[in-house]
Design a protein around this motif. Structure first.
Motif, PDB file in Angstrom:
ATOM      1  N   ASP A   1     -18.780  -6.024   1.427  1.00 17.03           N
ATOM      2  CA  ASP A   1     -17.982  -6.780   0.461  1.00 17.03           C
ATOM      3  C   ASP A   1     -16.673  -7.260   1.073  1.00 17.03           C
ATOM      4  OD1 ASP A   1     -19.356  -7.064  -2.002  1.00 17.03           O
ATOM      5  OD2 ASP A   1     -19.142  -4.924  -2.361  1.00 17.03           O
ATOM      6  N   THR A   2     -16.072  -6.406   1.828  1.00 22.21           N
ATOM      7  CA  THR A   2     -14.801  -6.771   2.450  1.00 22.21           C
ATOM      8  C   THR A   2     -14.996  -7.920   3.438  1.00 22.21           C
ATOM      9  OG1 THR A   2     -13.961  -4.541   2.213  1.00 22.21           O
ATOM     10  CG2 THR A   2     -12.892  -5.911   3.845  1.00 22.21           C
ATOM     11  N   LEU A   3     -16.080  -7.853   4.171  1.00 25.22           N
ATOM     12  CA  LEU A   3     -16.377  -8.920   5.126  1.00 25.22           C
ATOM     13  C   LEU A   3     -16.525 -10.255   4.408  1.00 25.22           C
ATOM     14  CD1 LEU A   3     -16.398  -7.989   7.963  1.00 25.22           C
ATOM     15  CD2 LEU A   3     -18.874  -7.779   7.885  1.00 25.22           C
ATOM     16  N   ARG A   4     -17.233 -10.252   3.301  1.00 21.51           N
ATOM     17  CA  ARG A   4     -17.402 -11.500   2.542  1.00 21.51           C
ATOM     18  C   ARG A   4     -16.065 -11.928   1.948  1.00 21.51           C
ATOM     19  NH1 ARG A   4     -23.375 -10.039   0.942  1.00 21.51           N
ATOM     20  NH2 ARG A   4     -22.521  -8.488  -0.471  1.00 21.51           N
ATOM     21  N   TYR A   5     -15.311 -10.954   1.495  1.00 23.40           N
ATOM     22  CA  TYR A   5     -13.993 -11.239   0.929  1.00 23.40           C
ATOM     23  C   TYR A   5     -13.089 -11.889   1.981  1.00 23.40           C
ATOM     24  CZ  TYR A   5      -9.172 -10.090  -0.411  1.00 23.40           C
ATOM     25  OH  TYR A   5      -7.824 -10.124  -0.670  1.00 23.40           O
ATOM     26  N   TYR A   6     -13.080 -11.347   3.167  1.00 22.67           N
ATOM     27  CA  TYR A   6     -12.252 -11.908   4.233  1.00 22.67           C
ATOM     28  C   TYR A   6     -12.658 -13.353   4.526  1.00 22.67           C
ATOM     29  CZ  TYR A   6     -10.101  -7.399   5.490  1.00 22.67           C
ATOM     30  OH  TYR A   6      -9.376  -6.236   5.490  1.00 22.67           O
ATOM     31  N   GLU A   7     -13.940 -13.578   4.501  1.00 22.86           N
ATOM     32  CA  GLU A   7     -14.404 -14.950   4.765  1.00 22.86           C
ATOM     33  C   GLU A   7     -13.922 -15.892   3.672  1.00 22.86           C
ATOM     34  OE1 GLU A   7     -18.504 -15.367   6.085  1.00 22.86           O
ATOM     35  OE2 GLU A   7     -18.715 -17.105   4.769  1.00 22.86           O
ATOM     36  N   LYS A   8     -14.089 -15.451   2.435  1.00 22.49           N
ATOM     37  CA  LYS A   8     -13.623 -16.239   1.290  1.00 22.49           C
ATOM     38  C   LYS A   8     -12.139 -16.557   1.415  1.00 22.49           C
ATOM     39  CE  LYS A   8     -15.545 -14.233  -2.502  1.00 22.49           C
ATOM     40  NZ  LYS A   8     -15.733 -13.678  -3.884  1.00 22.49           N
ATOM     41  N   GLU A   9     -11.400 -15.575   1.891  1.00 16.16           N
ATOM     42  CA  GLU A   9      -9.948 -15.703   1.991  1.00 16.16           C
ATOM     43  C   GLU A   9      -9.494 -16.451   3.236  1.00 16.16           C
ATOM     44  OE1 GLU A   9      -7.485 -14.671  -0.248  1.00 16.16           O
ATOM     45  OE2 GLU A   9      -9.288 -14.663  -1.483  1.00 16.16           O
TER      46      GLU A   9
ATOM     47  N   GLN B   1     -29.398 -13.328  18.509  1.00 21.08           N
ATOM     48  CA  GLN B   1     -29.426 -13.966  17.184  1.00 21.08           C
ATOM     49  C   GLN B   1     -28.282 -13.491  16.287  1.00 21.08           C
ATOM     50  OE1 GLN B   1     -31.272 -11.498  18.158  1.00 21.08           O
ATOM     51  NE2 GLN B   1     -32.071 -10.261  16.465  1.00 21.08           N
ATOM     52  N   GLY B   2     -27.456 -12.577  16.815  1.00 23.36           N
ATOM     53  CA  GLY B   2     -26.316 -12.107  16.039  1.00 23.36           C
ATOM     54  C   GLY B   2     -26.652 -10.933  15.147  1.00 23.36           C
ATOM     55  N   LEU B   3     -25.609 -10.372  14.570  1.00 19.30           N
ATOM     56  CA  LEU B   3     -25.776  -9.210  13.682  1.00 19.30           C
ATOM     57  C   LEU B   3     -25.809  -9.647  12.222  1.00 19.30           C
ATOM     58  CD1 LEU B   3     -23.274  -6.568  15.133  1.00 19.30           C
ATOM     59  CD2 LEU B   3     -25.724  -6.813  15.613  1.00 19.30           C
ATOM     60  N   SER B   4     -26.559  -8.919  11.448  1.00 21.26           N
ATOM     61  CA  SER B   4     -26.531  -9.128   9.998  1.00 21.26           C
ATOM     62  C   SER B   4     -25.180  -8.658   9.480  1.00 21.26           C
ATOM     63  CB  SER B   4     -27.629  -8.320   9.338  1.00 21.26           C
ATOM     64  OG  SER B   4     -27.302  -6.943   9.409  1.00 21.26           O
ATOM     65  N   ILE B   5     -24.852  -9.036   8.274  1.00 22.77           N
ATOM     66  CA  ILE B   5     -23.561  -8.640   7.706  1.00 22.77           C
ATOM     67  C   ILE B   5     -23.458  -7.113   7.606  1.00 22.77           C
ATOM     68  CG2 ILE B   5     -24.253  -8.792   5.271  1.00 22.77           C
ATOM     69  CD1 ILE B   5     -21.398  -9.913   4.737  1.00 22.77           C
ATOM     70  N   GLY B   6     -24.585  -6.487   7.294  1.00 26.39           N
ATOM     71  CA  GLY B   6     -24.576  -5.032   7.197  1.00 26.39           C
ATOM     72  C   GLY B   6     -24.249  -4.382   8.530  1.00 26.39           C
ATOM     73  N   ASP B   7     -24.893  -4.857   9.570  1.00 31.42           N
ATOM     74  CA  ASP B   7     -24.650  -4.291  10.896  1.00 31.42           C
ATOM     75  C   ASP B   7     -23.234  -4.604  11.375  1.00 31.42           C
ATOM     76  OD1 ASP B   7     -27.196  -3.292  10.889  1.00 31.42           O
ATOM     77  OD2 ASP B   7     -28.053  -4.895  12.115  1.00 31.42           O
ATOM     78  N   ALA B   8     -22.803  -5.818  11.098  1.00 34.36           N
ATOM     79  CA  ALA B   8     -21.457  -6.203  11.513  1.00 34.36           C
ATOM     80  C   ALA B   8     -20.429  -5.313  10.815  1.00 34.36           C
ATOM     81  CB  ALA B   8     -21.205  -7.670  11.178  1.00 34.36           C
ATOM     82  N   ALA B   9     -20.649  -5.092   9.537  1.00 31.28           N
ATOM     83  CA  ALA B   9     -19.742  -4.252   8.763  1.00 31.28           C
ATOM     84  C   ALA B   9     -19.655  -2.866   9.391  1.00 31.28           C
ATOM     85  CB  ALA B   9     -20.214  -4.159   7.313  1.00 31.28           C
ATOM     86  N   ARG B  10     -20.822  -2.312   9.682  1.00 30.96           N
ATOM     87  CA  ARG B  10     -20.844  -0.992  10.310  1.00 30.96           C
ATOM     88  C   ARG B  10     -20.111  -1.017  11.645  1.00 30.96           C
ATOM     89  NH1 ARG B  10     -26.377  -0.702   9.695  1.00 30.96           N
ATOM     90  NH2 ARG B  10     -26.007  -1.365   7.561  1.00 30.96           N
ATOM     91  N   ALA B  11     -20.339  -2.084  12.404  1.00 27.10           N
ATOM     92  CA  ALA B  11     -19.745  -2.167  13.742  1.00 27.10           C
ATOM     93  C   ALA B  11     -18.226  -2.173  13.713  1.00 27.10           C
ATOM     94  CB  ALA B  11     -20.267  -3.413  14.457  1.00 27.10           C
TER      95      ALA B  11
END
Lengths: 154, 154
Positions: B32-40, B16-26
């Motif tokens: 925030d950076t992950l969301r920022y990158y997506e926005k960008e 089912q994939g990783l949550s943003i928190g887990d992905a960030a850790r990984a």
DNA sequence: GCTTGACCTGGAGCGCGCTCCAGGTCGCAT
DNA sequence: ATGCGACCTGGAGCGCGCTCCAGGTCAAGC
């Protein structure tokens, strides 16, 4: 004596010193940056001025600047360079300066190591693209993602 | 098809994939950076969402992220990563991606080389401080300036 | 004497890359 | 049903390291 331990100064300095423009060219900074560094207290002292209030950089100043550039280009922050400058103004702080430099060195080495590993990943990536384009032609199901393995097992 | 050329994905990814928190850790980024990158627009696509509108990162996404981090950590700008992402969304752009990567590689290598030279200067400096403090004691006319020779003849 | 260009100061502005905030939703455990 | 923590969006804010600007002075060449 105060010999500045510089076998090869970055540039020949005439007795009256270099103008800010020449100094900037010599150390590879902009004139504005040089003034900014002075304002921020990164120089040992404000550059000496001539009759008309213009900065004149002597060998001494140039030597410090060269070292400053070395620190900056290896990624030392403005704040840490200021710490070095502050220490270097006071005698008897050699041990502390050494600590700062050694800590910095550790960071630089670690950073290089990380970059080295990332570079290897980048090379692998490039190789795969080369293979794809060289092999035939880019296949329709293109090699996605800028990724690649990074280090061994995590 | 579309096999992602990743021998060792950065982390085990449940179906089912990783949550943003887990992905960030990984991948070693902040949420925030992950969301920022997506926005960008640095991701191939916005991360897929689950029923409640939350991001779920699959292997594919993680793989891209790992590559993205590699590029960022070797100093590629956000703008250039976006170029890579834009290219990677379109098939038949393999040659262009290769050009971007090779140019980047050149910069990284050059940068490492400069750092290597500066590191040598730093080492010389450190050695001189060590000698000064170990030799006797810091002399009153202390070894001024963070400088040292840098390269050979200019 | 006048122009030109490099320099001066103090301070504002800017590009980058996040980072934080407000105000809200979702879903799981108690 | 109620908390709680992780998540959502849009947008503001920020730290760093310069870079630029206005308004002025100075020195040298024509």
């Amino acid at each position: 004596m105060s010999d500045v331990l510089i076998p090869a100064p970055p540039v020949a300095v005439p007795p009256q010193g270099l103008s800010i423009g020449d100094a900037a060219r010599a150390v590879g900074l902009s004139v504005d940056t040089l003034r900014y560094y002075e304002k921020e207290g990164l120089l040992l002292d404000p550059a000496p001025r001539d009759g008309g209030g213009r900065r004149r950089y002597g060998e001494h100043d140039l030597a410090w600047l060269a070292g400053l550039v070395m620190l900056r280009e290896t990624g030392m922050s403005i704040a840490d360079v200021r710490v070095m400058a502050d220490l270097s103004r006071r005698a008897g702080t050699e041990a502390e300066r050494l600590v700062v430099l050694e800590r910095h060195r550790e960071r630089v080495v670690a950073e290089m190591e990380r970059t080295r590993r990332h570079l290897a990943a980048l090379d692998t990536k490039i190789a795969s693209y080369r293979a794809a384009s060289g092999g035939y032609d880019a296949s329709p199901h293109s090699p996605h993602s800028p990724d690649d393995q990074e280090e061994g097992p995590r």
